[in-house]
Write a protein that holds these residues in place. Sequence first.
Motif, mmCIF file in Angstrom:
data_model
loop_
_atom_site.group_PDB
_atom_site.id
_atom_site.type_symbol
_atom_site.label_atom_id
_atom_site.label_comp_id
_atom_site.label_asym_id
_atom_site.label_seq_id
_atom_site.Cartn_x
_atom_site.Cartn_y
_atom_site.Cartn_z
ATOM 1 N N ILE A 7 0.837 -1.203 0.000
ATOM 2 C CA ILE A 7 0.000 0.000 0.000
ATOM 3 C C ILE A 7 0.865 1.244 0.000
ATOM 4 C CG2 ILE A 7 -1.670 1.331 1.347
ATOM 5 C CD1 ILE A 7 -2.888 -1.389 2.170
ATOM 6 N N SER A 8 1.928 1.220 0.793
ATOM 7 C CA SER A 8 2.852 2.354 0.828
ATOM 8 C C SER A 8 3.476 2.585 -0.543
ATOM 9 C CB SER A 8 3.936 2.092 1.869
ATOM 10 O OG SER A 8 4.868 3.130 1.881
ATOM 11 N N GLN A 9 3.832 1.490 -1.230
ATOM 12 C CA GLN A 9 4.420 1.611 -2.568
ATOM 13 C C GLN A 9 3.392 2.172 -3.553
ATOM 14 O OE1 GLN A 9 7.651 1.178 -3.475
ATOM 15 N NE2 GLN A 9 6.992 2.051 -5.417
ATOM 16 N N TYR A 10 2.138 1.697 -3.455
ATOM 17 C CA TYR A 10 1.075 2.231 -4.314
ATOM 18 C C TYR A 10 0.919 3.736 -4.098
ATOM 19 C CZ TYR A 10 -0.712 -2.445 -5.552
ATOM 20 O OH TYR A 10 -0.871 -3.715 -6.032
ATOM 21 N N LEU A 11 0.874 4.136 -2.829
ATOM 22 C CA LEU A 11 0.720 5.563 -2.518
ATOM 23 C C LEU A 11 1.880 6.373 -3.082
ATOM 24 C CD1 LEU A 11 -0.627 5.466 1.138
ATOM 25 C CD2 LEU A 11 -1.836 6.300 -0.877
ATOM 26 N N ASN A 12 3.087 5.847 -2.933
ATOM 27 C CA ASN A 12 4.270 6.537 -3.455
ATOM 28 C C ASN A 12 4.210 6.642 -4.979
ATOM 29 O OD1 ASN A 12 6.931 7.720 -3.120
ATOM 30 N ND2 ASN A 12 7.700 5.851 -4.069
ATOM 31 N N ASP A 13 3.832 5.547 -5.638
ATOM 32 C CA ASP A 13 3.721 5.563 -7.105
ATOM 33 C C ASP A 13 2.642 6.540 -7.561
ATOM 34 O OD1 ASP A 13 5.718 3.673 -7.255
ATOM 35 O OD2 ASP A 13 4.361 1.978 -7.621
ATOM 36 N N ILE A 14 1.519 6.560 -6.875
ATOM 37 C CA ILE A 14 0.436 7.476 -7.223
ATOM 38 C C ILE A 14 0.892 8.923 -7.066
ATOM 39 C CG2 ILE A 14 -1.837 8.314 -6.478
ATOM 40 C CD1 ILE A 14 -2.530 5.315 -5.915
ATOM 41 N N GLN A 15 1.617 9.210 -5.984
ATOM 42 C CA GLN A 15 2.132 10.573 -5.779
ATOM 43 C C GLN A 15 3.115 10.956 -6.892
ATOM 44 O OE1 GLN A 15 3.668 10.255 -1.791
ATOM 45 N NE2 GLN A 15 1.837 11.187 -0.895
ATOM 46 N N LEU A 92 -5.849 -0.851 -7.531
ATOM 47 C CA LEU A 92 -5.108 -1.956 -6.920
ATOM 48 C C LEU A 92 -4.916 -1.720 -5.425
ATOM 49 C CD1 LEU A 92 -2.373 -2.609 -9.634
ATOM 50 C CD2 LEU A 92 -4.251 -4.134 -9.004
ATOM 51 N N MET A 93 -4.612 -0.473 -5.078
ATOM 52 C CA MET A 93 -4.413 -0.154 -3.671
ATOM 53 C C MET A 93 -5.708 -0.345 -2.905
ATOM 54 S SD MET A 93 -3.149 3.383 -1.876
ATOM 55 C CE MET A 93 -4.662 4.214 -2.313
ATOM 56 N N ARG A 94 -6.818 0.115 -3.464
ATOM 57 C CA ARG A 94 -8.121 -0.057 -2.794
ATOM 58 C C ARG A 94 -8.470 -1.539 -2.652
ATOM 59 N NH1 ARG A 94 -10.506 4.913 -2.309
ATOM 60 N NH2 ARG A 94 -9.758 6.498 -3.748
ATOM 61 N N ALA A 95 -8.151 -2.332 -3.655
ATOM 62 C CA ALA A 95 -8.403 -3.769 -3.576
ATOM 63 C C ALA A 95 -7.549 -4.390 -2.478
ATOM 64 C CB ALA A 95 -8.118 -4.435 -4.919
ATOM 65 N N GLU A 96 -6.317 -3.939 -2.367
ATOM 66 C CA GLU A 96 -5.418 -4.440 -1.326
ATOM 67 C C GLU A 96 -5.957 -4.082 0.060
ATOM 68 O OE1 GLU A 96 -2.191 -6.527 0.043
ATOM 69 O OE2 GLU A 96 -2.699 -6.269 -2.057
ATOM 70 N N ILE A 97 -6.445 -2.858 0.189
ATOM 71 C CA ILE A 97 -7.008 -2.422 1.473
ATOM 72 C C ILE A 97 -8.256 -3.238 1.788
ATOM 73 C CG2 ILE A 97 -8.165 -0.504 2.634
ATOM 74 C CD1 ILE A 97 -6.147 1.365 1.167
ATOM 75 N N SER A 98 -9.092 -3.461 0.772
ATOM 76 C CA SER A 98 -10.333 -4.205 0.977
ATOM 77 C C SER A 98 -10.084 -5.658 1.371
ATOM 78 C CB SER A 98 -11.189 -4.203 -0.293
ATOM 79 O OG SER A 98 -11.585 -2.883 -0.587
ATOM 80 N N SER A 99 -8.965 -6.211 0.930
ATOM 81 C CA SER A 99 -8.676 -7.605 1.252
ATOM 82 C C SER A 99 -8.043 -7.761 2.625
ATOM 83 C CB SER A 99 -7.748 -8.203 0.186
ATOM 84 O OG SER A 99 -6.449 -7.635 0.294
ATOM 85 N N GLY A 100 -7.896 -6.653 3.334
ATOM 86 C CA GLY A 100 -7.300 -6.684 4.669
ATOM 87 C C GLY A 100 -8.199 -7.376 5.670
ATOM 88 N N PRO A 101 -7.744 -7.478 6.909
ATOM 89 C CA PRO A 101 -8.527 -8.156 7.933
ATOM 90 C C PRO A 101 -9.859 -7.451 8.172
ATOM 91 C CG PRO A 101 -6.630 -7.045 8.901
ATOM 92 C CD PRO A 101 -6.536 -6.907 7.425
ATOM 93 N N LYS A 102 -10.897 -8.249 8.326
ATOM 94 C CA LYS A 102 -12.230 -7.725 8.610
ATOM 95 C C LYS A 102 -12.441 -7.791 10.120
ATOM 96 C CE LYS A 102 -13.240 -7.601 4.188
ATOM 97 N NZ LYS A 102 -12.292 -6.831 3.500
ATOM 98 N N TRP A 103 -12.759 -6.716 10.715
ATOM 99 C CA TRP A 103 -12.941 -6.664 12.178
ATOM 100 C C TRP A 103 -14.319 -7.014 12.527
ATOM 101 C CZ3 TRP A 103 -8.279 -6.647 14.015
ATOM 102 C CH2 TRP A 103 -7.272 -5.962 13.347
#
Length: 103
Positions: A7-15, A92-103
């Motif tokens: 996610i950090s890499q996605y954010l960096n690439d987007i920036q 892709l970043m949003r998909a990665e975030i969505s696949s994270g742990p569900k609380w």
Amino acid sequence: MMDNKKISQYLNDIQNLSAAEKELDTCIGKLREAQLKYRDSMSQLYSWKAGEAKERASQWSADFFLELSKKIHRLEDKRYDIIQTRKRLDSLMRAEISSGPKW
């Protein structure tokens, strides 16, 4: 599972892509401004009755504008590619975030 490094890499690439897009916007704007100034200068030249010199300047001017238009178009194409890549990375970043742990 959500990968913070990804996610950090996605954010960096987007920036980086956003910064490149802004640079291209600035460059395209400057080229368009130069194009307008040149057209104004050439319109003054066309008002002269210079015979053969006028014809050569006219051909040179036409060639110049053709090349300038091509360059602006290529920059605009690159800008479009950057925007599309940025959107894909964002998805892709949003998909990665969505696949994270569900609380």
